[in-house]
Design a protein around this motif. Structure first.
Motif, PDB file in Angstrom:
ATOM      1  N   PRO A  79      -7.952   5.385  -3.555  1.00 40.52           N
ATOM      2  CA  PRO A  79      -8.432   5.060  -2.200  1.00 40.52           C
ATOM      3  C   PRO A  79      -7.659   5.836  -1.142  1.00 40.52           C
ATOM      4  O   PRO A  79      -6.503   6.211  -1.340  1.00 40.52           O
TER       5      PRO A  79
ATOM      6  N   THR B  61     -13.214   2.391   2.160  1.00 38.98           N
ATOM      7  CA  THR B  61     -13.657   2.351   0.764  1.00 38.98           C
ATOM      8  C   THR B  61     -13.793   3.743   0.150  1.00 38.98           C
ATOM      9  O   THR B  61     -14.010   3.867  -1.060  1.00 38.98           O
TER      10      THR B  61
ATOM     11  N   ASP C 297     -12.243   0.389  10.659  1.00 38.30           N
ATOM     12  CA  ASP C 297     -12.664  -0.791   9.913  1.00 38.30           C
ATOM     13  C   ASP C 297     -14.082  -1.194  10.311  1.00 38.30           C
ATOM     14  O   ASP C 297     -14.768  -0.483  11.053  1.00 38.30           O
TER      15      ASP C 297
ATOM     16  N   SER D 191     -12.926   7.523  -1.311  1.00 37.18           N
ATOM     17  CA  SER D 191     -11.856   8.044  -2.158  1.00 37.18           C
ATOM     18  C   SER D 191     -11.238   9.288  -1.524  1.00 37.18           C
ATOM     19  O   SER D 191     -11.791   9.874  -0.588  1.00 37.18           O
TER      20      SER D 191
END
Length: 434
Positions: free
Chosen positions: A76, A20, A45, A22
């Protein structure tokens, strides 16, 4: 288990990235002191399984572009992530890990590798440099065992020849590596300059494309057209392509020259070692001299000017790699015998029975008591740790096994001359050294 503990010592428990985040978040983290030693950061993950790597190189490519952070900083990280990173299990042996990583590694190296547990969960980062250091230590341990085994054996002629060959190889590789650094350095600098000089040209092309689109678009307003014209004119002024022609031409020429020097060293190294040739073949000794000069250039260039008078020679049967070893030894010895900057004279000629090679320097020379012992094994006038005392002894044996002769004349203060004589018709049986 031993294998796991070996890789565990390379593990760096770096906090992973989340999908998530940036691109700007990742860049800011890579710039922190605790991450400055890493080429990349892992992405995992929710199940702690690695899904990719984000490299410092990739981010630099983005942020060095004009307005790179503004245009892509909020995107992202999956846009810049390598989804197929190098992943190594902690229960892999050090040797197998090295094979796995080097087998998949791409150059230049821009990423680290991910270490996972038996269940495939992320545990940390490993760097290629740390892996190389570990393998170097492993090799050093194995070399120590081999050296101890050699010490336990009786010194034999074959072992002495091999020892001197290894010393010559180390000297040769060090010299070639040093010689490669110079052309590689300015090739790299030239490429960086080319990148800098080409950036305004890319901007010019972009503004001209925008102008062309506006001219072809009936809906393009006069304001947009004026703005496109102004931007194209500004980019044209900044790029000044007419002024770049000479600079770019010179950079390309210099770069090609540098690559040519690198190619010359590589070909010289191959010809010197004769790795792709038979042990015995018919060669022109002048070719051997030229190869030896390329390899010895780093040892000679700051010590002496080389003056060559190479006559026309018939091809003779010999072991080229061994003759090259003799020539390299004579050339480096000549350079080391010179105080300040001197001269090394090389001369070749032939008669009906043999070919001759003369290597002469104007260095310190040798007194009679030293001259009488220079072909004795282990005799050296060099300080401890700087010479094995085997070079001339092995050179003498190599020339003798070829049915030839090696002679020396020297006088203190006037220099030394070595003369090699190799018969045109070799003996029926040659005792090639190992």
């Amino acid at each position: 288990m031993i294998a796991a503990s070996a890789l565990s010592r390379l593990l760096k428990p770096v906090a992973p990235l989340l999908p998530t985040m940036s691109i700007s978040d990742v860049a800011d983290r890579l710039l922190t002191p605790e991450h400055k030693a890493f080429l990349s950061l892992p992405v995992v993950d929710a199940a702690e399984r690695p899904v990719g790597l984000v490299s410092r190189s990739k981010l630099q490519d983005i942020f060095m572009q004009r307005f790179g952070r503004d245009l892509r900083g909020r995107h992202p990280i999956h846009e810049v992530m390598n989804p197929a990173p190098l992943v190594v299990s902690l229960d892999t042996s050090l040797d197998n890990a090295a094979k796995q990583i080097t087998g998949q590694l791409q150059y230049p190296i821009t990423e680290d590798f991910i270490l996972v547990d038996a269940a495939g969960r992320y545990r940390g980062i490993g760097t290629v440099l740390d892996l190389l250091k570990a393998m170097e230590a492993r090799i050093a341990q194995r070399n120590a065992v081999l050296r101890k085994a050699l010490v336990d054996l009786k010194e034999s002629q074959t072992q002495l020849v091999q020892s001197e060959k290894m010393a010559s190889l180390g000297q040769m590789v060090a010299g070639v590596a040093h010689e490669l650094n110079t052309p590689l350095g300015y090739v790299k600098n030239n490429v960086e300059l080319l990148r800098e000089l080409s950036a305004p040209l890319f901007l010019l092309a972009e503004t001209q494309a925008t102008l062309a689109d506006c001219l072809n678009d009936p809906a393009c307003s006069e304001t947009d057209l004026a703005q496109a014209l102004e931007q194209a004119a500004s980019a044209r002024e900044q790029a000044a392509p007419e002024l770049l022609v000479e600079d770019l031409s010179q950079l390309f020429s210099d770069t090609l020259y540098g690559l040519g020097q690198i190619a010359e060293l590589v070909v010289g190294l191959k010809d010197f070692a004769r790795l792709d040739r038979a042990m015995s073949e018919e060669v022109d000794l002048n070719d051997c001299i030229r190869s030896a000069l390329v390899i010895a250039r780093n040892s000679i260039k700051d010590k002496a000017e080389v003056v060559s008078q190479l006559g026309e020679l018939p091809r003779i049967a010999c072991a080229p790699s061994q003759i090259n070893q003799v020539l390299l030894n004579l050339l480096t010895n000549a350079a080391q015998a010179i105080d300040g900057f001197g001269q090394i004279q090389l001369k070749t000629w032939a008669d009906e029975a043999a070919v001759f090679v003369s290597v002469q320097d104007n260095g310190r020379g040798m007194p009679p008591e030293v001259l009488a012992r220079i072909f004795d094994p282990f005799f050296t006038t060099k300080p401890v740790g700087q010479g094995t005392g085997l070079g001339l002894s092995i050179s003498f044996k190599i020339i003798q096994d070829h049915g030839g002769l090696i002679r020396v004349a020297s006088e203190p203060g006037r220099g030394t001359r070595f003369l090699l004589r190799l018969p045109r018709a070799q003996a029926a049986e040659l005792k090639w050294s190992a």
